[in-house]
Design a protein around this motif. Structure first.
Motif, PDB file in Angstrom:
ATOM      1  N   SER A 168      53.887  40.417 -71.247  1.00  0.00           N
ATOM      2  CA  SER A 168      54.310  39.371 -72.177  1.00  0.00           C
ATOM      3  C   SER A 168      53.963  37.989 -71.623  1.00  0.00           C
ATOM      4  CB  SER A 168      55.821  39.453 -72.398  1.00  0.00           C
ATOM      5  OG  SER A 168      56.118  40.629 -73.096  1.00  0.00           O
ATOM      6  N   PRO A 169      53.424  37.112 -72.463  1.00  0.00           N
ATOM      7  CA  PRO A 169      53.106  35.769 -71.978  1.00  0.00           C
ATOM      8  C   PRO A 169      54.388  34.929 -71.847  1.00  0.00           C
ATOM      9  CG  PRO A 169      52.614  35.949 -74.316  1.00  0.00           C
ATOM     10  CD  PRO A 169      53.090  37.299 -73.878  1.00  0.00           C
ATOM     11  N   ALA A 174      49.594  40.163 -84.715  1.00  0.00           N
ATOM     12  CA  ALA A 174      49.744  40.153 -83.251  1.00  0.00           C
ATOM     13  C   ALA A 174      51.160  40.577 -82.856  1.00  0.00           C
ATOM     14  CB  ALA A 174      49.438  38.762 -82.706  1.00  0.00           C
ATOM     15  N   VAL A 175      52.149  40.194 -83.653  1.00  0.00           N
ATOM     16  CA  VAL A 175      53.538  40.579 -83.358  1.00  0.00           C
ATOM     17  C   VAL A 175      53.727  42.072 -83.620  1.00  0.00           C
ATOM     18  CG1 VAL A 175      55.954  40.278 -84.023  1.00  0.00           C
ATOM     19  CG2 VAL A 175      54.466  38.292 -83.874  1.00  0.00           C
ATOM     20  N   ILE A 204      48.910  30.279 -77.756  1.00  0.00           N
ATOM     21  CA  ILE A 204      48.200  31.378 -78.445  1.00  0.00           C
ATOM     22  C   ILE A 204      48.443  31.295 -79.955  1.00  0.00           C
ATOM     23  CG2 ILE A 204      48.119  33.898 -78.741  1.00  0.00           C
ATOM     24  CD1 ILE A 204      48.902  34.065 -75.713  1.00  0.00           C
ATOM     25  N   GLY A 205      49.697  31.094 -80.328  1.00  0.00           N
ATOM     26  CA  GLY A 205      50.055  31.007 -81.753  1.00  0.00           C
ATOM     27  C   GLY A 205      49.325  29.864 -82.441  1.00  0.00           C
ATOM     28  N   PHE A 251      45.750  30.846 -83.084  1.00  0.00           N
ATOM     29  CA  PHE A 251      45.613  31.777 -84.223  1.00  0.00           C
ATOM     30  C   PHE A 251      45.701  31.022 -85.556  1.00  0.00           C
ATOM     31  CE2 PHE A 251      47.221  35.934 -82.047  1.00  0.00           C
ATOM     32  CZ  PHE A 251      46.090  35.934 -81.263  1.00  0.00           C
ATOM     33  N   ILE A 252      46.702  30.156 -85.661  1.00  0.00           N
ATOM     34  CA  ILE A 252      46.882  29.410 -86.919  1.00  0.00           C
ATOM     35  C   ILE A 252      45.693  28.487 -87.165  1.00  0.00           C
ATOM     36  CG2 ILE A 252      48.287  27.598 -88.020  1.00  0.00           C
ATOM     37  CD1 ILE A 252      49.683  30.273 -88.133  1.00  0.00           C
ATOM     38  N   TYR A 291      43.803  40.033 -77.597  1.00  0.00           N
ATOM     39  CA  TYR A 291      44.250  40.290 -78.972  1.00  0.00           C
ATOM     40  C   TYR A 291      43.165  40.981 -79.811  1.00  0.00           C
ATOM     41  CZ  TYR A 291      48.513  37.823 -77.984  1.00  0.00           C
ATOM     42  OH  TYR A 291      49.727  37.474 -77.445  1.00  0.00           O
ATOM     43  N   LEU A 303      48.734  35.960 -86.801  1.00  0.00           N
ATOM     44  CA  LEU A 303      49.991  35.787 -86.060  1.00  0.00           C
ATOM     45  C   LEU A 303      50.922  36.985 -86.291  1.00  0.00           C
ATOM     46  CD1 LEU A 303      50.760  33.235 -84.405  1.00  0.00           C
ATOM     47  CD2 LEU A 303      52.198  32.549 -86.308  1.00  0.00           C
ATOM     48  N   ALA A 359      52.668  31.436 -75.156  1.00  0.00           N
ATOM     49  CA  ALA A 359      52.751  32.035 -76.497  1.00  0.00           C
ATOM     50  C   ALA A 359      52.589  30.979 -77.585  1.00  0.00           C
ATOM     51  CB  ALA A 359      54.082  32.764 -76.656  1.00  0.00           C
TER      52      ALA A 359
END
Lengths: 444, 30
Positions: free
Chosen positions: A34-35, A25-26, A43-44, A47-48, A174, A22, A40
């Motif tokens: 940008s999503p 990615a930032v 997506i987050g 990732f987690i 990503y 995460l 977002a």
């Protein structure tokens, strides 16, 4: 205090790794477009969920320095809880993406005309994860053999991780920057490395450390004690209360390792002998263990665990055990006798009936050789029983404990109801939390 | 370790991660 600091460091490392995809990615900002906010979040969550799932391997890979501050049963519980939490995040991933406009028919139906490798691997990863979690929660209800479940659990987890990785790389959004590629590669290496560590390297180390069965004797309470001696090696030294992973069969590799508490004295055992007491709870502990004969070979991985009286010193000990949870406590009593340790020990031993109390006679014999008082608590007492009945609880504890009990060390090992009851009762009695050590014997 | 603490750690971590996802979404969203 050092142990607490080490615990904080390991927990911090875990948190760092969970947040790594995460955060990267930032920082690396790989998206050209940008999503939306909902996309977002999806997506987050993905990732987690992915990093939590990958780190599930680390929690159960028996890395001694990491296990020491927490205890392996606590790590196992954390593994179970985080598995369910990871599932929540992973399910949130498609839900939020579909809400934000991704076509559900392509992502939820792997046979649809718009399906591709990215959608199929996403579907496969989530579907297998659902099977994996369901089969873990309901393993006993589904009557899945532990050994079979154990193999599929590991295999399914690998499929989940690598399907997800293929999905991430096929999507490509990503993985466009070298730093993001490096992060995903790090997780792949971590998972493969951990599997090699505890599935190949650890058994390989134990390959030339055979153990021979000296005796297989019947105990009270449908239990058996296996006495083992090391073959052409020195064996191991252990602290009373520790356990080892037992493996039957021709090699230390493969199916079914079982965590079993050591039930013998830890002080200079003759010929390095070590004993394990196993209750008949199913196929392996019943059929396989009863079929073991003197002269047979067994494999051990151990000793493990932080549940030991040697970890903390007190002016005395309060041991609370239930069922086969008596085995590590019996090891502690024998060791204290052997050491000539005269500190007072109060053993609260919960069981169903008088006849099924494992090591009953042995404990009574030890009472004459050390400063030990055994308080039996029977849920199904015989007629005319003058002792305690019901379950070990706050009332019973307070009737027997000496005035200075808050300066004693409390060690608890037993089935979940006993552990839960004690986790409530001891704080109510004013026992400081740092003086309580516990281990759940049904950790897998 | 006290198993209640383990549960608190796990739930606390889950909440923290939800906050992290929200921060991520606020940061990268259009």
């Amino acid at each position: 205090m050092i142990l607490i600091a080490r615990g904080i460091i390991w927990y911090g490392l875990y948190l760092f790794l969970v947040l790594l995809p995460l955060g990267t990615a930032v920082i690396s900002d790989p998206t050209r477009v940008s999503p939306s906010f909902v996309t977002a979040i999806g997506i987050g969550a993905g990732f987690i969920g992915f990093s939590l799932m990958s780190l599930e391997f680390a929690l159960i890979s028996r890395i001694e320095p990491a296990a020491e501050p927490f205890g392996e049963d606590s790590l196992q519980l954390f593994h179970n809880l985080m598995g369910v939490i990871a599932l929540g995040f992973i399910l949130a991933h498609p839900i939020f993406l579909i809400i934000s406009g991704y076509p559900a028919s392509c992502w939820l139906n792997p046979f649809s005309s718009c399906a591709n490798i990215a959608t199929i691997t996403a579907f496969l990863s989530i579907f297998i994860l659902l099977v994996l979690i369901a089969s873990s929660i309901w393993r006993k209800k589904l009557r899945l053999r532990y050994e079979v479940w154990y193999v599929f659990h590991g295999l399914f987890a690998l499929i989940v991780i690598f399907s997800a990785l293929i999905h991430i790389f096929r999507i490509g959004r990503y993985t466009s920057t070298p730093i993001m590629k490096a992060v995903w590669l790090l997780f792949a290496v971590l998972v493969v490395g951990l599997v090699i560590w505890y599935k190949i390297w650890t058994p390989l180390r134990n390959w030339n450390k055979k153990w021979e069965v000296v005796e297989n004797r019947v105990e009270r309470g449908d239990a058996r004690t296996l006495v083992l001696k090391p073959v052409d090696h020195e064996g191991f030294s252990f602290s009373p209360g520790q356990f080892a992973w037992l493996k039957t069969g021709k090699t230390p590799f493969g199916l079914g390792q079982h965590p079993i508490s050591i039930s013998s004295n830890s002080e200079d055992p003759p010929d390095g002998q070590v004993a394990f007491t196993i209750k008949d709870l199913g196929d392996w502990s019943g059929k396989e263990i009863s079929a073991i004969k003197p002269g047979d070979t067994l494999w051990l991985d151990g000793p493990h665990g932080v549940f030991s009286m040697d970890r903390q010193q007190g002016m005395g000990y309060v041991l609370i055990g239930g069922g086969i949870g008596i085995t590590p406590l019996y090891s502690m009593c024998q060791t204290m006798t052997e050491r000539g340790d005269g500190r007072p020990v109060f053993l609260f031993y919960g069981g169903q009936d008088w006849e099924s109390l494992t090591f009953r006679e042995e404990l009574d014999e030890l009472s004459g050789r050390m400063n030990l008082q055994v308080i039996y608590v029977l849920s199904d007492p015989p007629e005319g029983w003058a002792g305690e009945s019901g379950y070990v609880n706050e009332d019973i504890l307070s009737r027997y404990l000496p005035k200075q009990y808050r300066r004693f060390i409390f060690l608890i090992c037993g089935p979940p109801p006993l552990m839960d009851a004690m986790e409530e009762a001891l704080p109510d009695l004013g026992v400081p939390r740092e003086k309580v050590l516990s281990e759940r014997f049904d950790m897998v | 370790m006290h198993h209640l603490i383990v549960r608190v750690f796990a739930i606390g971590l889950a909440l923290l991660l939800i906050v992290a996802i929200l921060i991520f979404a606020f940061t990268v969203a259009a």
